[in-house]
Write an enzyme that holds these catalytic residues in place. Structure first.
Site: not given
Ligand code: NDP
Length: 448
Positions: A127, A167
């Site tokens: 990562k 991510d």
């Molecule tokens: P994005 O950046 O596309 O979206 C993240 C979302 O989570 C946004 O809505 C963001 O809001 C919100 N967010 C981020 N930090 C926080 C926080 N501390 N508290 C509350 N909300 C928060 O990321 P992904 O959708 O790609 O990833 C989301 C999760 O899924 C992560 O844990 C990631 O590790 C996991 N994941 C992702 C994969 C992928 O293929 N993308 C694969 C497997 C797991 P804001 O815009 O306000 O920051």
């Protein structure tokens, strides 16, 4: 933890990595699941198996200087943790978010080892990321940052060494800029070096949707096998509104559920008629705006400050899809009190240990992210396969393979939970099933 060997190694990790709370949390959760396996295999101790398992093979930390639009020089910190390559080249995403530090990247890399093993594809765990915040930056700033980041990272990665992906904060735009810089430096089109690429230069159809869709394929199987239930007619809350949350919500709706609340880091929206995904996608994908805009534009929808309060919304199924530790004991207890039947994680480690305990003790179905969100990295593996054979599969072909992989992951977790005498405990099942393959490969390869 009762196993002496695991207790001793955990105490060492706690001492050595005292300033890394997220990493310690992830290690502890996994160790608690592995007691039975370690009891059964005392040969692991002589081989230092667990000591090696919790120590990354390599950690790279580097300076990322870039110039903002006003001509000012900015400096961020970059990381790549190459955790375990026993079953394949390191694989795992890059996260760009101000909260990124070594502890966060190590916890994610550690989880990734088990997740990648569960996919049955030959991928080790890694990562990376940076404390850079893409929010509010211009395209030019994001491009200059990504180029600077890759100017250091390129020497540590390669299609047979380490293959990053997206991510939090790293989507198609960022992957494109990083791939472009990598290609320019090495003067080769190594498509498989990074996944989540655009379709015009080696990306896979269905990769964008894969994590979210995969969560629902896994969860639908769990609902069917463990509760004789389905998404049909269920009220669902999906936290977050990024890549994972968007496509999780879309698949929930396709499977007959109604998503009534979604969030971002500032707050959540509640729409009793069901979230209109056309509006949400436009706000998040095209306008890159805050989720509060949804309530301004959709009659009947409400916006509430504070993302953690999203768990106050009554639902049958909860999919936390935002970030680590986003649901604490209060959130979990509220779900229980409101009659929720299942929590299937989309994000990595979104429930605190206390929240997991409450959910499990009250008999809700529960799946850890490393199992239910593995569809993203699995489809990254499929993207690499297509790059290697120089062909592209149709959306339907990739989606079908993804579906099959997620059903297999559920079955592997369930079977392992039965073998451990805890039928239906998918956390124990995921940790054990993922660990066994990695442990066998590590034992076979000697002390390296
Ligand atoms: P994005 O950046 O596309 O979206 C993240 C979302 O989570 C946004 O809505 C963001 O809001 C919100 N967010 C981020 N930090 C926080 C926080 N501390 N508290 C509350 N909300 C928060 O990321 P992904 O959708 O790609 O990833 C989301 C999760 O899924 C992560 O844990 C990631 O590790 C996991 N994941 C992702 C994969 C992928 O293929 N993308 C694969 C497997 C797991 P804001 O815009 O306000 O920051």
């Amino acid at each position: 933890m009762t196993n002496e060997y695991l207790r001793r190694v955990y105490a060492e990790v706690e001492k050595r990595d005292a300033g890394e709370p997220e990493f310690l949390q992830a290690v502890r959760e996994v160790f608690e699941s592995l007691e039975l396996v370690i009891d059964k295999h005392p040969e692991g101790e002589k081989a230092g198996l667990i000591e090696r398992f919790v120590e990354p093979e390599r950690v790279v930390e580097f300076r990322v200087p870039w110039v903002d639009d006003s001509g000012k020089v900015r400096v961020n910190r970059g990381y790549r943790v190459q955790f375990n390559s026993a079953i394949g080249p390191y694989k795992g995403g890059l996260r760009f978010h101000p909260s990124v530090n070594l502890s966060v990247i190590k916890f994610l890399g550690f989880e990734q080892i088990l997740k990648n093993s569960l996919t049955t594809l030959p991928m080790g765990g890694g990562k990376g990321g940076s404390d850079f915040d893409p929010k509010g930056k211009s395209d030019g700033e994001v491009m200059r940052f990504c180029q600077s980041f890759m100017t250091e990272l390129y020497r540590h990665i390669g299609q047979f060494t380490d293959t990053p992906a997206g991510d939090i904060g790293v989507g198609a735009r960022e992957v494109g800029y990083m791939f472009g810089q990598y290609k320019k430096i090495v003067d080769r089109f190594d498509g498989g070096v990074i996944t989540g690429k655009g379709l015009s230069y080696g990306g896979s159809l269905a990769r964008t949707q894969a994590t979210g869709y995969g969560i629902c394929y896994y969860s639908a199987e769990a609902l069917k096998k463990l509760a004789n239930e389905s998404y049909e007619g269920k009220t669902v809350v999906v936290s977050g509104s990024g890549n994972v949350a968007q496509y999780c919500a879309q698949k929930v709706m396709q499977l007959g559920g109604k998503v009534v609340a979604m969030s971002d880091s500032a707050g959540y929206v509640y729409d009793p008629h069901g979230i209109d995904l056309n509006v949400l996608f436009d706000i998040k994908q095209r306008r890159r705006a805050r989720i509060s805009v949804y309530a301004d534009e959709v009659p009947g929808a409400e916006y509430h400050e504070g993302c953690k309060n999203i768990w106050n919304v009554k639902c049958d199924i909860a999919h936390p899809c935002a970030s680590q530790n986003e649901m604490d004991a209060v959130g979990a207890q509220t779900l229980v009190d409101n009659g929720c039947m299942a929590v299937f994680e989309g994000a990595n480690m979104p429930l605190t240990p206390e929240a997991i305990e409450i959910v499990q003790k009250n008999g809700l179905l529960y799946s850890p992210g490393k199992a239910s969100n593995a569809g993203g990295v699995a489809t990254s593996g499929l993207e690499m396969s297509q790059n290697s054979i120089r062909m592209s599969w149709s959306f339907e072909e990739v989606d079908e393979k993804l579906h099959g992989i997620m059903v297999n992951i559920f079955n592997a977790c369930y079977d392992a939970s039965v073998e451990c005498g805890k039928p239906g405990d998918l956390m124990v099942g995921a940790n054990v099933a993922g660990f066994l393959k990695v442990a066998e490969a590590m034992m076979a390869q000697g002390v390296v």
